[in-house]
Every structure is written in structure tokens, then in C-alpha cells.
Design a protein around this motif. Structure first.
Motif, PDB file in Angstrom:
ATOM      1  N   ARG A   1       3.917  -0.412  -4.158  1.00  0.00           N
ATOM      2  CA  ARG A   1       3.949   0.370  -4.464  1.00  0.00           C
ATOM      3  C   ARG A   1       1.737   0.810  -4.781  1.00  0.00           C
ATOM      4  O   ARG A   1       1.154  -0.148  -4.666  1.00  0.00           O
ATOM      5  N   ASN A   2       1.701   2.286  -4.527  1.00  0.00           N
ATOM      6  CA  ASN A   2       0.096   2.854  -4.560  1.00  0.00           C
ATOM      7  C   ASN A   2      -0.195   2.933  -6.041  1.00  0.00           C
ATOM      8  O   ASN A   2       0.572   3.160  -6.699  1.00  0.00           O
ATOM      9  N   HIS A   3      -1.228   2.403  -6.113  1.00  0.00           N
ATOM     10  CA  HIS A   3      -1.883   2.781  -7.366  1.00  0.00           C
ATOM     11  C   HIS A   3      -2.923   3.216  -7.849  1.00  0.00           C
ATOM     12  O   HIS A   3      -3.849   3.056  -6.856  1.00  0.00           O
ATOM     13  N   LEU A   4      -3.177   5.084  -7.724  1.00  0.00           N
ATOM     14  CA  LEU A   4      -4.400   5.423  -6.936  1.00  0.00           C
ATOM     15  C   LEU A   4      -5.021   5.698  -8.619  1.00  0.00           C
ATOM     16  O   LEU A   4      -4.253   7.057  -9.904  1.00  0.00           O
TER      17      LEU A   4
ATOM     18  N   ASP B   1      -4.919   3.756   1.429  1.00  0.00           N
ATOM     19  CA  ASP B   1      -6.478   4.010   0.592  1.00  0.00           C
ATOM     20  C   ASP B   1      -7.643   4.497   0.765  1.00  0.00           C
ATOM     21  O   ASP B   1      -8.070   5.007   1.692  1.00  0.00           O
TER      22      ASP B   1
ATOM     23  N   ALA C   1       2.719  10.525   2.391  1.00  0.00           N
ATOM     24  CA  ALA C   1       3.404   9.230   1.995  1.00  0.00           C
ATOM     25  C   ALA C   1       4.570   8.695   2.833  1.00  0.00           C
ATOM     26  O   ALA C   1       5.283   7.219   2.575  1.00  0.00           O
TER      27      ALA C   1
ATOM     28  N   ARG D   1      -3.223  -1.589  -3.890  1.00  0.00           N
ATOM     29  CA  ARG D   1      -1.495  -1.436  -3.964  1.00  0.00           C
ATOM     30  C   ARG D   1      -0.850  -3.071  -4.336  1.00  0.00           C
ATOM     31  O   ARG D   1      -1.632  -4.085  -4.382  1.00  0.00           O
TER      32      ARG D   1
ATOM     33  N   PRO E   1       1.510   2.398   2.591  1.00  0.00           N
ATOM     34  CA  PRO E   1      -0.207   2.336   1.879  1.00  0.00           C
ATOM     35  C   PRO E   1      -0.779   3.004   2.794  1.00  0.00           C
ATOM     36  O   PRO E   1      -1.016   3.629   3.664  1.00  0.00           O
TER      37      PRO E   1
ATOM     38  N   TYR F   1      -8.199   2.277  -5.891  1.00  0.00           N
ATOM     39  CA  TYR F   1      -6.853   2.103  -5.517  1.00  0.00           C
ATOM     40  C   TYR F   1      -6.145   0.709  -4.932  1.00  0.00           C
ATOM     41  O   TYR F   1      -7.243  -0.490  -5.074  1.00  0.00           O
TER      42      TYR F   1
END
Length: 138
Positions: A128-131, A87, A55, A124, A85, A122
Motif C-alpha cells: 500500500r501507498n500512504h500519501l 512517490d 496507479a 510504502r 508504488p 510518502y
């Protein structure tokens, strides 16, 4: 009622070892099956290893936020990082029928995460990435 474990990890592989006992304690405290705890640990290991490994464009210290919660018969994990980013939902499944010599390298961690969870999302938000990974539990 929601049960929740919230913690912050650094983008250091040693942090994964620190996470495992906390996950085990959380699962035991909430009487989750040992198999569920093992699957959760494996999914977190795969996802966080991918974040740490791929990342970041620099060698600086970054935070990976981890939130594990149980509510309404669902175990949910949310990982938030400030990496580039990515996904994983859009990653094509690996061809497991191809001979080993012809298979693409990588992608099995995401495949494993898909197999061990019931839902992966997923998004963005800002930088920030949110998984979000969810698994139904009984």
C-alpha cells in the motif's frame, strides 16, 4: 482533540464528485476558511485523480482510503491505495520558466499539491501507498 473524516472511495472518477460535498461539510463544521476548504478539495481532486488514472495495472475495483483530520493547528490528509508504488515527493518540480512548447507534459498536479500544502510525505507499507499531506491552519 482531533476532528476526523474517514471514508473509502472506489477507483472511479465519479467518486471525486461524491467527495467534494463531504469535504465542504467537514470544513464548515470545523469553521475552516472557505479558501482552505477550496484548497483541500483541489489537492484531494489532484491526488485522487492521479491514483485513479495511473496507479492500477488492471481494470478491477480498488479502494482508496481517505482520512482527513485536524489536530494542533494542522489539517492532515492521508490517502492509502493498493496501486503500484509511486512517490510524488521524488518528482522533480516542473520548469515553469521554459516556453510552453518546450515544457514536459504533466507534473503540474503534483506542483499544485506542493504549493497548497506545507508538507508532503510518502511511504510504502506492504502493498500500500500512504500519501500524507499537511497544511497549517489558524
Amino acid at each position: 482533540m482531533t476532528a476526523e473524516l474517514v471514508l473509502s472511495l472506489k477507483n472511479d472518477p465519479a467518486e471525486i464528485a461524491r467527495l467534494a460535498p463531504m469535504v465542504a461539510e467537514f470544513c464548515a463544521h470545523h469553521t475552516l476558511a472557505e479558501s482552505t476548504a477550496a484548497q483541500l478539495t483541489l489537492v484531494l481532486d489532484e491526488a485522487i485523480t492521479n491514483i485513479i488514472s495511473y496507479a492500477y495495472d488492471d481494470a478491477g475495483e480498488h479502494e482508496i482510503a481517505v482520512r482527513i483530520s485536524i489536530a494542533s493547528g494542522t489539517l492532515t490528509v492521508e490517502l492509502v491505495d493498493d496501486g503500484r508504488p509511486f512517490d510524488p515527493v521524488r518528482v522533480a518540480p516542473p520548469d515553469l520558466t521554459a516556453p510552453l512548447a518546450e515544457r514536459a507534459i504533466g507534473g503540474l498536479g503534483i506542483h499544485l499539491m506542493r504549493r497548497l500544502t506545507d508538507d508532503i510525505r510518502y511511504r510504502r507499507e506492504g502493498a500500500r501507498n500512504h500519501l500524507v499531506l499537511a497544511k497549517r491552519i489558524s
